[in-house]
Design a protein around this motif. Structure first.
Motif, PDB file in Angstrom:
ATOM      1  N   TYR A   1      20.242  67.538 119.867  1.00  0.00           N
ATOM      2  CA  TYR A   1      21.509  68.141 119.449  1.00  0.00           C
ATOM      3  C   TYR A   1      22.638  67.115 119.517  1.00  0.00           C
ATOM      4  O   TYR A   1      23.447  66.994 118.596  1.00  0.00           O
TER       5      TYR A   1
ATOM      6  N   LEU B   1      25.719  67.527 111.834  1.00  0.00           N
ATOM      7  CA  LEU B   1      26.418  68.800 111.994  1.00  0.00           C
ATOM      8  C   LEU B   1      27.764  68.837 111.282  1.00  0.00           C
ATOM      9  O   LEU B   1      28.511  69.805 111.396  1.00  0.00           O
TER      10      LEU B   1
ATOM     11  N   LEU C   1      32.606  71.184 120.553  1.00  0.00           N
ATOM     12  CA  LEU C   1      32.858  71.051 119.115  1.00  0.00           C
ATOM     13  C   LEU C   1      34.352  71.050 118.823  1.00  0.00           C
ATOM     14  O   LEU C   1      34.833  70.278 117.981  1.00  0.00           O
TER      15      LEU C   1
ATOM     16  N   LEU D   1      24.970  65.581 116.515  1.00  0.00           N
ATOM     17  CA  LEU D   1      26.425  65.608 116.592  1.00  0.00           C
ATOM     18  C   LEU D   1      26.988  64.228 116.278  1.00  0.00           C
ATOM     19  O   LEU D   1      27.922  64.076 115.484  1.00  0.00           O
TER      20      LEU D   1
ATOM     21  N   ARG E   1      34.169  68.272 115.637  1.00  0.00           N
ATOM     22  CA  ARG E   1      32.910  68.142 114.900  1.00  0.00           C
ATOM     23  C   ARG E   1      32.225  69.510 114.789  1.00  0.00           C
ATOM     24  O   ARG E   1      32.634  70.491 115.387  1.00  0.00           O
ATOM     25  N   GLY E   2      31.142  69.546 113.993  1.00  0.00           N
ATOM     26  CA  GLY E   2      30.233  70.683 114.031  1.00  0.00           C
ATOM     27  C   GLY E   2      30.500  71.827 113.083  1.00  0.00           C
ATOM     28  O   GLY E   2      30.275  72.994 113.439  1.00  0.00           O
TER      29      GLY E   2
END
Length: 414
Positions: free
Chosen positions: A158, A167, A398, A162, A403-404
């Motif tokens: 994950y 993502l 996030l 990122l 991000r994300g």
């Protein structure tokens, strides 16, 4: 409309980042080394056991100083520093220096390959946009679908997604750049990035380095992975001190290959692991590591967000404080400085019943002493729950990291 300045996140990783993957911390590293030495299931050969035994013998010898000096010889960083300076002064053979480096790499390799506890996993809902669905379909090895529009992933996969932009919204991805700066020797990030098809750029001098075939493959996506203290898959020729080999796996994974690898420069089989001690003097490695260190300053100088995870900024290593000060003195676009640390209840050391080095609040205090009060108020955030809670608790990370967009709801730790 394109941003005038790229959105640049820089992640600085310490031992606390790798701990959930089984990597030992400073305080229990040597205990785990001894456990692997005594356990026949660790499959160490005679040469490797001899290396471990030599380090334990040096530790016992230094233990004689305890009658006069208070020093924690169970602290792997302090023991490494003692071996290093003993080698520099000719008080100890170079073999002991190479042996403690090998012990560090081998212990990390075994501990992260067979961790005592399962690595953390995250579950999260994904955006229904076809682009995101297609992206995750391409990465089935890292993301599992338990049903519906939800995915489950190992915490480090994950994190790699990122950092690697997987993502991100595709229109924003081109304006972003993420970099990892790490003090860790392990290959946790290297492996996670590779699993997602992202190549790690170490920024070692190409004229001095030979990469194995798996690392020279062309990949569309790259992430700068700056390993300030070296890596367990880097080796340097001890005869010419000029040539570096970079493998896809730890050099200690194949002891025979490590001992017989031939340097293309001097044609000698004399590689030693390239690990830099976390101590006051790193001059021996300057010619090899200068490019890595310079790139780290450049990235920190242009970062919009800096996220420090699991790095306690030990007083024995002033290098990071100087590096950060030098970089931030020329950074006028930093939005936020985030520090993530796992604050545990106070413990007592076995050494003279003294408190351990990182008591609750001590790490936070170190960073606050370094920072201007106004900057702290406006730009600084300190999280005490550790990396697993920071990355896997809702949308905290996030939001703070900007991000994300692929995730449509809260991330949860499973």
């Amino acid at each position: 409309m394109a941003r005038e300045k790229p959105d640049r996140n820089v992640y600085i990783l310490g031992a606390g980042f790798s701990a959930p993957a089984g990597a030992p911390l400073v305080r229990n590293f040597l205990d785990l080394s001894r456990e692997f030495y005594d356990d026949p299931r660790s499959s160490m050969d005679t040469d490797e056991k001899g290396r471990f035994a030599n380090v334990f013998s040096f530790k016992r010898l230094m233990g004689q100083a305890r009658e006069k000096v208070r020093i924690d010889l169970d602290n792997i960083e302090k023991l490494f520093g003692l071996v290093e300076i003993s080698d520099r002064l000719g008080l100890e053979t170079a073999n002991t220096r190479d042996d403690i480096v090998y012990l560090i790499a081998k212990t990390l390799g075994i501990a992260t390959k067979w961790p005592k506890h399962p690595r953390p996993r995250f579950e999260f809902p994904i955006n229904s946009d076809p682009h995101y669905l297609h992206t995750f379909e391409q990465h089935r090895s890292a993301f599992q679908n338990p049903g519906g529009q939800r995915l489950v992933a190992d915490m480090y996969d994950y994190f790699a997604a990122l950092v690697g932009g997987i993502l991100d919204h595709p229109e924003r991805k081109s304006e972003r750049k993420d970099t990892i700066i790490t003090f860790n020797y392990d290959l946790i990030c290297d492996h996670a990035l590779r699993k997602l098809g992202v190549k790690a750029n170490y920024h070692l001098d190409a004229n001095l380095v030979t990469m194995d075939e798996t690392e020279t493959m062309s990949r569309a996506e790259t992430v700068d992975l700056l390993k300030l203290h070296g890596s367990t898959n880097w080796g340097i020729c001890s005869k010419c001190d000029k040539h570096v080999i970079v493998l896809s796996e730890k050099l200690t994974d194949d002891p025979y290959l490590f001992r017989t690898q031939t340097c293309p420069g001097c044609n000698e089989s004399a590689y030693r692991l390239l690990l830099v001690p976390p101590s006051w003097d790193k001059s021996e490695y300057q010619s090899i590591m200068k490019g890595v260190w310079s790139k780290a300053v450049e990235e920190l100088r242009t970062a919009t967000r800096i996220c420090i995870i699991g790095y306690s900024m030990p007083q024995s290593d002033a290098f990071f404080e100087y590096l950060l000060t030098l970089a931030l003195s020329q950074n006028d676009g930093l939005y936020k400085l985030i520090v993530v640390d796992l604050v545990e209840p106070q413990r007592q050391s076995s050494i003279l019943d003294a408190p351990v080095e990182t008591t609750p609040g001590e790490v936070e205090s170190r960073y606050r002493k370094l920072l201007d009060p106004m900057f702290q108020e406006r730009r600084f955030s300190f999280y005490r729950g550790g990396v697993t809670d920071f990355l896997g608790n809702g949308n905290r990370a996030l939001h703070d990291l900007g991000r994300g967009e692929a995730i449509s709801g809260g991330v949860s730790h499973t």
